[in-house]
Write an enzyme that holds these catalytic residues in place. Structure first.
Site, PDB file in Angstrom:
ATOM      1  N   ARG A  58      49.095  34.037  55.166  1.00  0.00           N
ATOM      2  CA  ARG A  58      48.185  33.391  53.999  1.00  0.00           C
ATOM      3  C   ARG A  58      46.966  34.041  54.387  1.00  0.00           C
ATOM      4  O   ARG A  58      45.954  34.356  53.353  1.00  0.00           O
ATOM      5  CB  ARG A  58      47.866  32.116  54.464  1.00  0.00           C
ATOM      6  CG  ARG A  58      47.104  31.714  52.622  1.00  0.00           C
ATOM      7  CD  ARG A  58      47.871  30.373  52.074  1.00  0.00           C
ATOM      8  NE  ARG A  58      48.510  29.571  52.944  1.00  0.00           N
ATOM      9  CZ  ARG A  58      47.319  28.456  54.219  1.00  0.00           C
ATOM     10  NH1 ARG A  58      45.610  28.590  53.691  1.00  0.00           N
ATOM     11  NH2 ARG A  58      48.037  27.757  54.583  1.00  0.00           N
ATOM     12  N   TYR A 111      43.451  41.095  28.705  1.00  0.00           N
ATOM     13  CA  TYR A 111      43.877  40.786  29.096  1.00  0.00           C
ATOM     14  C   TYR A 111      44.862  39.740  28.904  1.00  0.00           C
ATOM     15  O   TYR A 111      43.445  38.389  29.319  1.00  0.00           O
ATOM     16  CB  TYR A 111      44.771  40.813  30.592  1.00  0.00           C
ATOM     17  CG  TYR A 111      45.650  40.775  30.956  1.00  0.00           C
ATOM     18  CD1 TYR A 111      47.189  41.562  30.569  1.00  0.00           C
ATOM     19  CD2 TYR A 111      46.483  39.465  31.522  1.00  0.00           C
ATOM     20  CE1 TYR A 111      48.617  41.168  30.651  1.00  0.00           C
ATOM     21  CE2 TYR A 111      47.775  38.494  31.895  1.00  0.00           C
ATOM     22  CZ  TYR A 111      48.500  39.951  31.849  1.00  0.00           C
ATOM     23  OH  TYR A 111      49.451  39.222  32.470  1.00  0.00           O
ATOM     24  N   ASP A 183      38.137  45.222  35.490  1.00  0.00           N
ATOM     25  CA  ASP A 183      40.246  45.257  35.071  1.00  0.00           C
ATOM     26  C   ASP A 183      40.210  46.196  35.420  1.00  0.00           C
ATOM     27  O   ASP A 183      40.037  47.630  34.386  1.00  0.00           O
ATOM     28  CB  ASP A 183      40.042  44.533  34.269  1.00  0.00           C
ATOM     29  CG  ASP A 183      41.882  44.100  34.556  1.00  0.00           C
ATOM     30  OD1 ASP A 183      42.511  44.761  35.129  1.00  0.00           O
ATOM     31  OD2 ASP A 183      42.237  42.831  34.522  1.00  0.00           O
ATOM     32  N   LYS A 208      51.908  46.831  37.498  1.00  0.00           N
ATOM     33  CA  LYS A 208      51.603  48.346  36.651  1.00  0.00           C
ATOM     34  C   LYS A 208      51.791  49.131  38.173  1.00  0.00           C
ATOM     35  O   LYS A 208      53.318  49.734  38.358  1.00  0.00           O
ATOM     36  CB  LYS A 208      50.844  48.268  36.046  1.00  0.00           C
ATOM     37  CG  LYS A 208      50.267  46.536  35.645  1.00  0.00           C
ATOM     38  CD  LYS A 208      51.041  45.499  34.695  1.00  0.00           C
ATOM     39  CE  LYS A 208      51.613  44.825  34.769  1.00  0.00           C
ATOM     40  NZ  LYS A 208      50.070  43.558  33.938  1.00  0.00           N
TER      41      LYS A 208
HETATM   42  C1  LIG Z   1      49.292  42.686  33.494  1.00  0.00           C
HETATM   43  C2  LIG Z   1      47.936  42.144  33.616  1.00  0.00           C
HETATM   44  C3  LIG Z   1      47.226  41.764  34.084  1.00  0.00           C
HETATM   45  C4  LIG Z   1      48.098  40.858  35.118  1.00  0.00           C
HETATM   46  O1  LIG Z   1      48.255  40.971  35.929  1.00  0.00           O
HETATM   47  P1  LIG Z   1      49.919  39.882  36.655  1.00  0.00           P
HETATM   48  O2  LIG Z   1      49.764  40.968  38.188  1.00  0.00           O
HETATM   49  O3  LIG Z   1      51.156  40.255  35.680  1.00  0.00           O
HETATM   50  O4  LIG Z   1      49.431  38.774  37.100  1.00  0.00           O
HETATM   51  C5  LIG Z   1      45.596  41.747  34.291  1.00  0.00           C
HETATM   52  N1  LIG Z   1      44.959  42.216  33.813  1.00  0.00           N
HETATM   53  C6  LIG Z   1      45.404  43.784  33.447  1.00  0.00           C
HETATM   54  C7  LIG Z   1      44.497  44.757  32.681  1.00  0.00           C
HETATM   55  C8  LIG Z   1      47.267  43.968  33.005  1.00  0.00           C
HETATM   56  O5  LIG Z   1      47.640  44.261  32.528  1.00  0.00           O
END
Ligand SMILES: *Cc1c(COP(=O)(O)O)cnc(C)c1O
Length: 392
Positions: A58, A111, A183, A208
């Site tokens: 952790r 998001y 982000d 992603k």
């Molecule tokens: C998918 C996504 C998230 C969240 O990510 P997870 O890995 O699904 O928790 C946050 N911001 C953006 C822009 C995303 O496309």
């Protein structure tokens, strides 16, 4: 930390110190929750070293450290943290940096998960949130108050891939001594490096592009050593931990990330241009297209425009559903940035909850499609899209 100029080399060698230590060609997976010390003195040293990579998983893990080396280099930050999901990266960062009485400025469009934190959770802890139109830097400035601690941006953002001016927002924040968190999931560090413009914290859903194979859920935070330690302190308490196996899959994904991204950028731009030329397509939103209202800004801060194309099909809900279900190559699934193309009929996520009229008021056009372009050959993608449009 090693620094390589070229991303293709960087993703293979930035974590080389570990390879030398381990002597294995493929990274070792440390599938261990806890790590042994030689003696009581070493245990005391391990227990009291922040971000130790071999104490308790952790707190850290050698596979996490390898990902960290690569991600920090890719984003140009001092260091990074690995989390159990993109939302884990975002929520842990917010909980580490904010407290009751603080104020946050964010965008009207984020998001879904981030929007939920902003709308429902921060207020519960006595943190105020103001959302502003991201295309207007003056709106950010007007929203700043004496207790503003953080500006949260996301660019490009859903649903129409609107862009935020990284340099303008970061310099505004500097003037007011406010931190900025971006982000960078939709762009990826290959297409956009927010830190180069003065952004303090960069968060990713590594689910992603970085993982890139639709197999893991993971997150990354890239920032300074000082902020990383602060966020790590909360991370050890919150426990948004990435398993060593998933960290290993992320590491494996990162090895090919630059070449995947290059092809994805090419494919998506070509498909966006192709869609623009189709009679059955009403409008195409892609920052790489000259028709995108912020194309010049996108061009000035991005090297490529990513996988996601948003477009509208001529017609309503039924016609769009017909188009989407006539696609043969493209899988019907949420997410983006992986090797296979994915498609979502945005309004379908609301079917049952809202009728066509209500969707229009909520700003979810019934004929909206979100397409994440993968690594299929571009001619096959075009052929498939064309036959599906002809079915409408
Ligand atoms: C998918 C996504 C998230 C969240 O990510 P997870 O890995 O699904 O928790 C946050 N911001 C953006 C822009 C995303 O496309």
């Amino acid at each position: 930390m090693n620094t390589y100029d070229k991303n293709e080399t960087l993703v293979l060698h930035a974590d080389k110190e570990w390879s030398e230590k381990e002597g294995t060609a493929s990274p070792a997976i440390y599938y261990s929750a806890t790590f042994m010390a030689k003696d009581a003195a070493e245990f005391a040293e391990m227990a009291n070293t922040p971000r130790h990579s071999k104490y308790y998983t952790r707190y850290g893990n050698p596979v996490h450290d390898r990902v960290i080396e690569i991600m920090a280099d890719l984003e140009g930050t001092e260091t990074a943290l690995v989390t159990g999901s993109g939302m884990g990266a975002i929520s842990t960062t917010l909980l580490a940096l904010l407290q009751a009485g603080d104020h946050v400025v964010a965008q009207t469009r984020h998001y879904m998960g981030t929007a939920k934190i902003l709308d429902e959770m921060l207020t519960k802890f006595g943190i105020e949130v103001t959302v502003v139109e991201q295309t207007d830097v003056q709106e950010f400035e007007k929203a700043i108050r004496p207790n503003t601690k953080l500006i949260i941006i996301e660019t490009p953002a859903n649903p129409t891939l609107i862009v935020t001016d990284l340099e303008a927002v970061a310099s505004l924040a500097k003037q007011h001594d406010i931190l900025v968190m971006a982000d960078n999931t939709f762009a990826s560090p290959l297409n956009q490096r927010p830190h180069d413009y003065g952004v303090d914290i960069i968060v990713h859903s590594a689910t992603k592009y970085l993982g890139g194979h639709h197999d893991i859920v993971a997150g990354v935070v890239c920032t300074s050593n000082e902020l990383a330690e602060k966020i790590w302190n909360v991370h050890t308490a919150i426990g948004s931990v990435l398993s060593p196996m998933d960290a290993w899959l992320l590491l494996r994904g990162l090895r090919t990330f630059p070449i995947r991204m290059e092809r994805i950028n090419e494919n998506a731009l070509a498909l966006a241009m192709f869609l623009e030329g189709q009679e059955m397509v009403e409008e195409v939103f892609y920052p790489g297209l000259e028709s995108h209202p912020q194309h010049e800004l996108a061009k000035s801060q991005m090297n490529g425009y990513g996988a996601v194309i948003a477009f509208s099909v001529k017609g309503g809900y039924k016609e769009t559903q017909k188009f989407v279900s006539s696609l043969n190559l493209t899988q019907h699934a949420v997410s983006l940035g992986g090797v296979e193309s994915l498609v979502v009929h945005t309004a379908a996520m609301w079917e049952g909850a809202l009728n066509e009229e209500q969707m229009k008021t909520a700003g979810i056009p019934a004929n909206f499609v979100r397409f994440s372009v993968g690594l299929e050959h571009i001619e096959d993608l075009k052929k498939d899209v064309l036959q599906a449009l002809q079915e409408v």
